[in-house]
Design a protein around this motif. Sequence first.
Motif, mmCIF file in Angstrom:
data_model
loop_
_atom_site.group_PDB
_atom_site.id
_atom_site.type_symbol
_atom_site.label_atom_id
_atom_site.label_comp_id
_atom_site.label_asym_id
_atom_site.label_seq_id
_atom_site.Cartn_x
_atom_site.Cartn_y
_atom_site.Cartn_z
ATOM 1 N N ARG A 1 0.838 -1.202 0.000
ATOM 2 C CA ARG A 1 0.000 0.000 0.000
ATOM 3 C C ARG A 1 0.878 1.259 0.000
ATOM 4 N N VAL A 2 1.998 1.242 0.747
ATOM 5 C CA VAL A 2 2.919 2.382 0.741
ATOM 6 C C VAL A 2 3.523 2.569 -0.646
ATOM 7 N N LEU A 3 3.875 1.482 -1.303
ATOM 8 C CA LEU A 3 4.408 1.588 -2.659
ATOM 9 C C LEU A 3 3.382 2.195 -3.608
ATOM 10 N N ARG A 4 2.127 1.801 -3.481
ATOM 11 C CA ARG A 4 1.090 2.346 -4.368
ATOM 12 C C ARG A 4 0.809 3.815 -4.051
ATOM 13 N N LEU A 5 1.015 4.227 -2.813
ATOM 14 C CA LEU A 5 0.875 5.640 -2.474
ATOM 15 C C LEU A 5 2.054 6.461 -2.982
ATOM 16 N N SER A 6 3.231 5.858 -3.028
ATOM 17 C CA SER A 6 4.462 6.604 -3.314
ATOM 18 C C SER A 6 4.866 6.604 -4.783
ATOM 19 N N CYS A 7 4.660 5.491 -5.474
ATOM 20 C CA CYS A 7 5.271 5.303 -6.796
ATOM 21 C C CYS A 7 4.420 5.904 -7.908
ATOM 22 N N LEU A 8 4.354 7.235 -7.922
ATOM 23 C CA LEU A 8 3.490 7.943 -8.852
ATOM 24 C C LEU A 8 4.186 8.303 -10.165
ATOM 25 N N THR A 9 5.518 8.384 -10.149
ATOM 26 C CA THR A 9 6.259 8.799 -11.335
ATOM 27 C C THR A 9 7.391 7.819 -11.617
ATOM 28 N N THR A 10 8.050 8.025 -12.763
ATOM 29 C CA THR A 10 9.155 7.140 -13.152
ATOM 30 C C THR A 10 10.325 7.212 -12.175
ATOM 31 N N ALA A 11 10.386 8.260 -11.361
ATOM 32 C CA ALA A 11 11.458 8.369 -10.364
ATOM 33 C C ALA A 11 11.411 7.213 -9.362
ATOM 34 N N TYR A 12 10.245 6.563 -9.249
ATOM 35 C CA TYR A 12 10.069 5.465 -8.297
ATOM 36 C C TYR A 12 10.003 4.102 -8.978
ATOM 37 N N ALA A 13 10.300 4.053 -10.282
ATOM 38 C CA ALA A 13 10.150 2.796 -11.020
ATOM 39 C C ALA A 13 11.038 1.692 -10.456
ATOM 40 N N ASP A 14 12.289 2.016 -10.133
ATOM 41 C CA ASP A 14 13.194 0.983 -9.603
ATOM 42 C C ASP A 14 12.710 0.470 -8.256
ATOM 43 N N LEU A 15 12.192 1.362 -7.422
ATOM 44 C CA LEU A 15 11.681 0.942 -6.113
ATOM 45 C C LEU A 15 10.502 -0.003 -6.296
ATOM 46 N N TRP A 16 9.594 0.343 -7.197
ATOM 47 C CA TRP A 16 8.443 -0.523 -7.459
ATOM 48 C C TRP A 16 8.892 -1.868 -8.021
ATOM 49 N N ASN A 17 9.713 -1.837 -9.046
ATOM 50 C CA ASN A 17 10.122 -3.074 -9.723
ATOM 51 C C ASN A 17 10.915 -3.988 -8.801
ATOM 52 N N GLY A 18 11.639 -3.409 -7.843
ATOM 53 C CA GLY A 18 12.459 -4.217 -6.953
ATOM 54 C C GLY A 18 11.703 -4.841 -5.798
ATOM 55 N N HIS A 19 10.474 -4.365 -5.537
ATOM 56 C CA HIS A 19 9.764 -4.844 -4.347
ATOM 57 C C HIS A 19 8.330 -5.289 -4.609
ATOM 58 N N ALA A 20 7.567 -4.505 -5.347
ATOM 59 C CA ALA A 20 6.136 -4.805 -5.493
ATOM 60 C C ALA A 20 5.856 -6.215 -6.003
ATOM 61 N N PRO A 21 6.574 -6.711 -7.033
ATOM 62 C CA PRO A 21 6.251 -8.055 -7.546
ATOM 63 C C PRO A 21 6.550 -9.184 -6.562
ATOM 64 N N THR A 22 7.358 -8.902 -5.529
ATOM 65 C CA THR A 22 7.751 -9.962 -4.587
ATOM 66 C C THR A 22 6.804 -10.070 -3.396
ATOM 67 N N LEU A 23 5.851 -9.141 -3.270
ATOM 68 C CA LEU A 23 5.018 -9.073 -2.074
ATOM 69 C C LEU A 23 3.712 -9.832 -2.253
ATOM 70 N N ASP A 24 3.304 -10.523 -1.186
ATOM 71 C CA ASP A 24 1.974 -11.137 -1.151
ATOM 72 C C ASP A 24 0.988 -10.082 -0.679
ATOM 73 N N VAL A 25 0.033 -9.760 -1.523
ATOM 74 C CA VAL A 25 -0.858 -8.635 -1.259
ATOM 75 C C VAL A 25 -2.272 -9.137 -0.975
ATOM 76 N N LEU A 26 -2.828 -8.730 0.164
ATOM 77 C CA LEU A 26 -4.201 -9.078 0.498
ATOM 78 C C LEU A 26 -5.155 -8.125 -0.210
ATOM 79 N N PRO A 27 -6.368 -8.568 -0.498
ATOM 80 C CA PRO A 27 -7.336 -7.705 -1.189
ATOM 81 C C PRO A 27 -7.781 -6.540 -0.324
ATOM 82 N N TRP A 28 -8.380 -5.555 -0.984
ATOM 83 C CA TRP A 28 -8.934 -4.416 -0.272
ATOM 84 C C TRP A 28 -9.941 -4.894 0.776
#
Length: 272
Positions: free
Chosen positions: A80-107
């Motif tokens: 959820r913090v990544l989705r709040l933060s990663c609004l521009t390409t400046a955060y692409a590496d942060l997203w790509n390095g972490h978001a795909p590895t996380l188990d995410v529960l539904p809303w």
Amino acid sequence: MLNPNNERTLIGSVIPPGVGHISSVESVAFKDTEVLLAFSCLSVSVLGDFIVKAAGKQNLYDSDVASLPSISPVGTEVHRVLRLSCLTTAYADLWNGHAPTLDVLPWSSPDTRLNLEGPVEGPATWDRTAGLRTEFARRMALVEIDVLVAQALGLTLDQLIEIYRIYFPVLQENEAGTWYDQNGRIVWTCSKGLPGVGWLDERGKSPGRAAWERILADNPADLTCTAIDDTMPGGPRTVTRHFVGPFTQCDRIEDYRRAWAHFERLKSEEAA
């Protein structure tokens, strides 16, 4: 610099590489981005805010940051913090390095406005859909982070609600005085921190509370206005804002209760 009389006292964000700031901002660099994201969960939650607010200080220093508790988030709150933060390409590496590895529960909410943000897990690699764009979804992400951080710290639901009720009167006022349209956008708010947001009258200003309630009484199917947008390169431009009714409010305490039960149930099912 801290202002305990504002909606929030501790206002945290993830700063991308290469960005500087003046001395009225306190920043912390992390060798490990997993620790950065865990700390970000705490810093955007009302629990981290409560610890700083209760201290009654006017400024935040490195010793104050060092005294904040550490948490070990399980995945969803980090996402959820990544989705709040990663609004521009400046955060692409942060997203790509972490978001795909996380188990995410539904809303925790079945509200269909959350579907406008795409799948809860977001894209496999960063694109514009990674960041939460609507005010409704961003608010819900913060609500869920509050709950998940409270659970990580070993608090009870009643303790979380009590902290919110006692220490966040301005946030409560703004929650009660904000309406969202069916596209998840704020159509009217009493928040002094959001001037010019939402529907504007013929003067180009947000109507007062009494005028807004008269508009609500007519139960309009939609509202349209023009506004001057000076947030993008190229200078001011005239834009059209269209809001789709019905317009609704949110109840943070009820959202806390629903999210608490939702995540406890899902965690129990995972452990079974």
